[in-house]
Write a protein that holds these residues in place. Structure first.
Motif, mmCIF file in Angstrom:
data_model
loop_
_atom_site.group_PDB
_atom_site.id
_atom_site.type_symbol
_atom_site.label_atom_id
_atom_site.label_comp_id
_atom_site.label_asym_id
_atom_site.label_seq_id
_atom_site.Cartn_x
_atom_site.Cartn_y
_atom_site.Cartn_z
ATOM 1 N N ARG A 223 -5.523 4.261 -0.889
ATOM 2 C CA ARG A 223 -4.954 5.601 -0.895
ATOM 3 C C ARG A 223 -5.951 6.625 -1.438
ATOM 4 O O ARG A 223 -6.733 6.313 -2.334
ATOM 5 C CB ARG A 223 -3.675 5.613 -1.736
ATOM 6 C CG ARG A 223 -2.545 4.802 -1.110
ATOM 7 C CD ARG A 223 -1.336 4.699 -2.001
ATOM 8 N NE ARG A 223 -0.268 3.940 -1.348
ATOM 9 C CZ ARG A 223 0.822 3.493 -1.948
ATOM 10 N NH1 ARG A 223 1.002 3.746 -3.253
ATOM 11 N NH2 ARG A 223 1.735 2.803 -1.286
ATOM 12 N N GLU B 278 -2.620 -0.201 -2.290
ATOM 13 C CA GLU B 278 -2.750 1.027 -3.069
ATOM 14 C C GLU B 278 -4.192 1.465 -3.294
ATOM 15 O O GLU B 278 -4.446 2.647 -3.528
ATOM 16 C CB GLU B 278 -2.019 0.867 -4.408
ATOM 17 C CG GLU B 278 -0.532 0.592 -4.227
ATOM 18 C CD GLU B 278 0.258 0.686 -5.522
ATOM 19 O OE1 GLU B 278 -0.222 1.352 -6.462
ATOM 20 O OE2 GLU B 278 1.355 0.114 -5.574
ATOM 21 N N ALA C 143 -7.325 6.955 -5.265
ATOM 22 C CA ALA C 143 -6.969 5.756 -6.024
ATOM 23 C C ALA C 143 -8.000 5.492 -7.120
ATOM 24 O O ALA C 143 -9.209 5.569 -6.887
ATOM 25 C CB ALA C 143 -6.880 4.554 -5.094
#
Length: 337
Positions: free
Chosen positions: A311, A308, A314
């Motif tokens: 991304r 994650e 983020a």
């Protein structure tokens, strides 16, 4: 920093310079775990320092002190000029790389191949000592290729200390310049801690630090009965929690050891500041993946940060989510503050 005293600021433990690992974000994170450990940059070449983007190469945050810069080079005049630049940036120490065995450093005539030219290393030390007031140190191997480690290490130590080097950090393995990759050179040549101990016995008044294969403070701390400093490399990177014990065990600190949760909480303001400057979250959190090694939820911590954090956009919510995977109660307490 390197005086033979019981001063609490005397160097006792450092985190080794590691290419592509010990960048400024790694060091800022490690500083959350230990206020006293000496942190090293990745190696930077003299040519890059003199002619390149200095802020990109040498910039760091004030929280990183004490911090040392490792230089790769072998021209005394260039080493002195680069050392002046390093000092001007505010570093606490400058170190000469005489240990890296990669083809790149061999072709540039620096790194481990300089074990064969101790007088040249000494000339670099002397030039740098004239140029700067901060400590000038050397990090070397016990020898290369077919060198006799008894003779090779003694020659290097005698040469650099005659030139007034402040410390010698010894990676207690040979390096094989032909036939082994840099990765293999970190594992295959056998460790010889006794060789470093013999050097210290011969030079009791000089600072001799031990590097190579140290995995835990329980394993390493007894060597401080005979040697002056410990340098952790991959263990500090892959299992950084061990740094949380350093201030109490080695520097006489009275505060509790820094827990992984405390380290993350303390690091949040740095992450937020850097995100505001456009730094990608993954560039910072990649250094935190091993923090909960061996603890329940460690796999989820690594997975969330790995998947994650890359991304677009983020932010801190990713770190908080990862933290909740290893300690929901701790996360909820943080959120309530």
């Amino acid at each position: 920093m390197y005086e033979a005293t019981n001063d609490s600021k005397k160097v006792k433990l450092s985190v080794a310079p590691m290419m592509e690992w010990t960048d400024r974000h790694c060091r800022a994170f490690h500083r959350q775990l230990s206020k006293n450990a000496l942190l090293y940059t990745e190696m930077v070449t003299t040519g890059a320092v003199i002619h390149g983007d200095r802020e990109h190469l040498l910039g760091f945050s004030d929280i990183e002190h004490p911090i040392a810069c490792q230089l790769g080079g072998s021209d005394p005049k260039e080493m002195a000029e680069a050392a002046r630049i390093v000092e001007g940036f505010g570093y606490d120490e400058v170190n000469i790389n005489v240990g890296c065995p990669s083809d790149r450093v061999q072709s540039g005539r620096f790194g481990a191949c300089l074990m064969q030219e101790p007088e040249l290393v000494a000339a670099c030390v002397a030039a740098m000592k004239t140029a700067v007031d901060i400590p000038v140190t050397v990090k070397c191997r016990i020898g290369v290729d077919d060198q006799d480690p008894e003779e090779a290490l003694d020659r290097m130590a005698d040469a650099v200390f005659a030139a007034q080097a402040d410390a010698l950090w010894v990676h207690a393995r040979k390096a094989w310049l032909q036939g082994l990759s840099p990765k293999e050179n970190r594992d295959i040549p056998p460790l010889d801690y006794d060789r470093v101990l013999r050097l210290k016995q011969r030079l009791p008044e000089k600072f001799i630090g031990l590097n190579g294969g140290l995995q835990s403070l329980d394993q390493a701390e007894p060597y401080l009965e005979h040697l002056d400093g410990l340098m952790f490399g991959r263990a500090a990177y892959h299992t950084p929690e061990i740094l949380g014990e350093v201030d109490r065990r080695l520097y006489g600190g009275t505060a509790p050891d820094v827990s992984p949760w405390d380290a993350v909480k303390g690091h949040m303001s740095y992450l937020e500041d850097q995100l505001g400057k456009g730094v990608k979250l993954a560039h910072m959190t990649r250094h935190m993946l091993g923090l909960f090694h061996g603890r329940p939820g460690a796999r989820s911590w690594r997975r969330i940060l790995t998947v994650e954090a890359i991304r677009p956009g983020a932010g801190l919510e990713v770190v908080k989510k990862a933290l909740s995977a290893v300690s929901p109660s701790n996360f909820e307490a943080d959120a309530a503050e």
